[in-house]
Each structure stands twice: as C-alpha cells, then as structure tokens.
Design an enzyme around this catalytic site. Sequence first.
Site, PDB file in Angstrom:
ATOM      1  N   ARG A  40       0.860  -1.178   0.000  1.00  0.00           N
ATOM      2  CA  ARG A  40       0.000   0.000   0.000  1.00  0.00           C
ATOM      3  C   ARG A  40       0.904   1.237   0.000  1.00  0.00           C
ATOM      4  O   ARG A  40       2.031   1.197   0.491  1.00  0.00           O
ATOM      5  CB  ARG A  40      -0.860   0.035   1.262  1.00  0.00           C
ATOM      6  N   LYS A  63      -1.869  -1.801   7.889  1.00  0.00           N
ATOM      7  CA  LYS A  63      -3.297  -2.104   7.940  1.00  0.00           C
ATOM      8  C   LYS A  63      -3.567  -3.506   8.488  1.00  0.00           C
ATOM      9  O   LYS A  63      -4.390  -3.681   9.377  1.00  0.00           O
ATOM     10  CB  LYS A  63      -3.933  -1.956   6.565  1.00  0.00           C
ATOM     11  N   HIS A 134      -3.953   3.347  -4.948  1.00  0.00           N
ATOM     12  CA  HIS A 134      -4.125   1.892  -4.884  1.00  0.00           C
ATOM     13  C   HIS A 134      -3.855   1.215  -6.235  1.00  0.00           C
ATOM     14  O   HIS A 134      -3.732  -0.004  -6.306  1.00  0.00           O
ATOM     15  CB  HIS A 134      -5.522   1.554  -4.381  1.00  0.00           C
ATOM     16  N   ARG A 137      -0.681  -1.034  -6.273  1.00  0.00           N
ATOM     17  CA  ARG A 137      -0.895  -2.349  -5.664  1.00  0.00           C
ATOM     18  C   ARG A 137      -1.731  -3.252  -6.574  1.00  0.00           C
ATOM     19  O   ARG A 137      -1.440  -4.433  -6.755  1.00  0.00           O
ATOM     20  CB  ARG A 137      -1.575  -2.129  -4.312  1.00  0.00           C
ATOM     21  N   HIS A 161      -6.766 -11.716   1.509  1.00  0.00           N
ATOM     22  CA  HIS A 161      -8.142 -12.059   1.140  1.00  0.00           C
ATOM     23  C   HIS A 161      -8.429 -13.522   1.465  1.00  0.00           C
ATOM     24  O   HIS A 161      -7.566 -14.372   1.324  1.00  0.00           O
ATOM     25  CB  HIS A 161      -8.363 -11.838  -0.362  1.00  0.00           C
ATOM     26  N   TYR A 170     -10.829  -7.397  -6.733  1.00  0.00           N
ATOM     27  CA  TYR A 170      -9.890  -6.352  -6.312  1.00  0.00           C
ATOM     28  C   TYR A 170      -8.946  -5.950  -7.444  1.00  0.00           C
ATOM     29  O   TYR A 170      -8.678  -4.766  -7.638  1.00  0.00           O
ATOM     30  CB  TYR A 170      -9.091  -6.843  -5.093  1.00  0.00           C
TER      31      TYR A 170
END
Length: 186
Positions: A40, A63, A134, A137, A161, A170
């Site tokens: 990230r 995170k 983002h 990533r 995930h 994603y």
Amino acid sequence: MKLVQPIRDQEVIDGIKAYLKLRSIRDFLLFCIGIYSGLRVSDLLSLRVWMVKGTHVRIIEKKNIHDKTFIIHPSIREVLDAYIKGMQDNDFLFPSRQVKTKARLKKQPVHRSTAYRMLNNVSREFKLKDIGCHSLRKTWGYQLYKQDPENIALLMKMFGHSEMRITLDYICMTQDMMDDAISRLK
C-alpha cells in the site's frame, strides 16, 4: 469511494517508468517499488533506506499488521543503489522536499496526497482513467495474475483475502473476464 483500476498494459507501464525516470528518480522508484511489491502507498512511504539495502525488504504492513517480505526487482537495483548513496540508513526512502509546517520537521516522508498528485499527473499524461494510489498495488496483482493465473493463491495471501472472488474483483479481473467472454459471443 472511487474505484481505481490497475494499469493493465505493459507498454504503458514501461512508458510511465521512462517518463518518471526523466522527471524524478524518487517518483520513478516510488512507482516501480509500488508495482513490484504490492505494498500500500502508506507502507511504501514508511520505507527507510536501511530496509532496501539488501536483496529483500521485510516490512510489517500497517493495515493488516503482518510481516511481508519481497525482493527488490532486479531492474531497479542499480538505480536504487545510486539514489540511496549518501543517504543515512534511517532516512525515509521517499523524503519530502518541504519542511512540515506544523512541526517544522525536515526529511519527513512524502505525504500520500503528493503521491496521488504524481499518479494523477501520470494518468493525465498517459490518458488513463480511474488511477489512484491503490492502482500501484492493483497493477502488481493484475500483472502477476495475467503472467500466471495459478498465482491466485499467492495473491490471496499477499492481499489478505479469504476468497478468490474477492481477489479477482480487487485486481479488476472479474470485469476483464466478463468483457472477454461477451466479446467472444457469436
């Protein structure tokens, strides 16, 4: 929240790298480490010089609070070594050129908004839509998946995930797969 896209086209990625390398080695390395690590932006901006001196980088992601280890891509090693030459081990890898106004601190990391502005400028230059922080990533994940769809388990682990569907959504593969299937209809 706006949905951002990965950069899908390898020629565009190569063009962005050449464009940034001419303008700012710092921004070039931020982009490259982002698309080669899957970190990230907040984790990229927290990197320090000592962390990139070896062949691998080990970082605790903010995170998900789990360790992530990745290799420095060989294509940027030489540029990275030249960039960090003369920097102190504890310096941020991507320092801001400005003095922080409230705390009057120097050599603080680039702010996320600065990284966003750099990517926004790149997206305008290359006529890309829905690009944000983002996207780096997502580009990493998208390119790994396109290279070999069996990388899905690796991607699920790296992204944290629990389901393949979440990972495919994603990295925007679900939409690409639907578009491709519809295009092949007779």
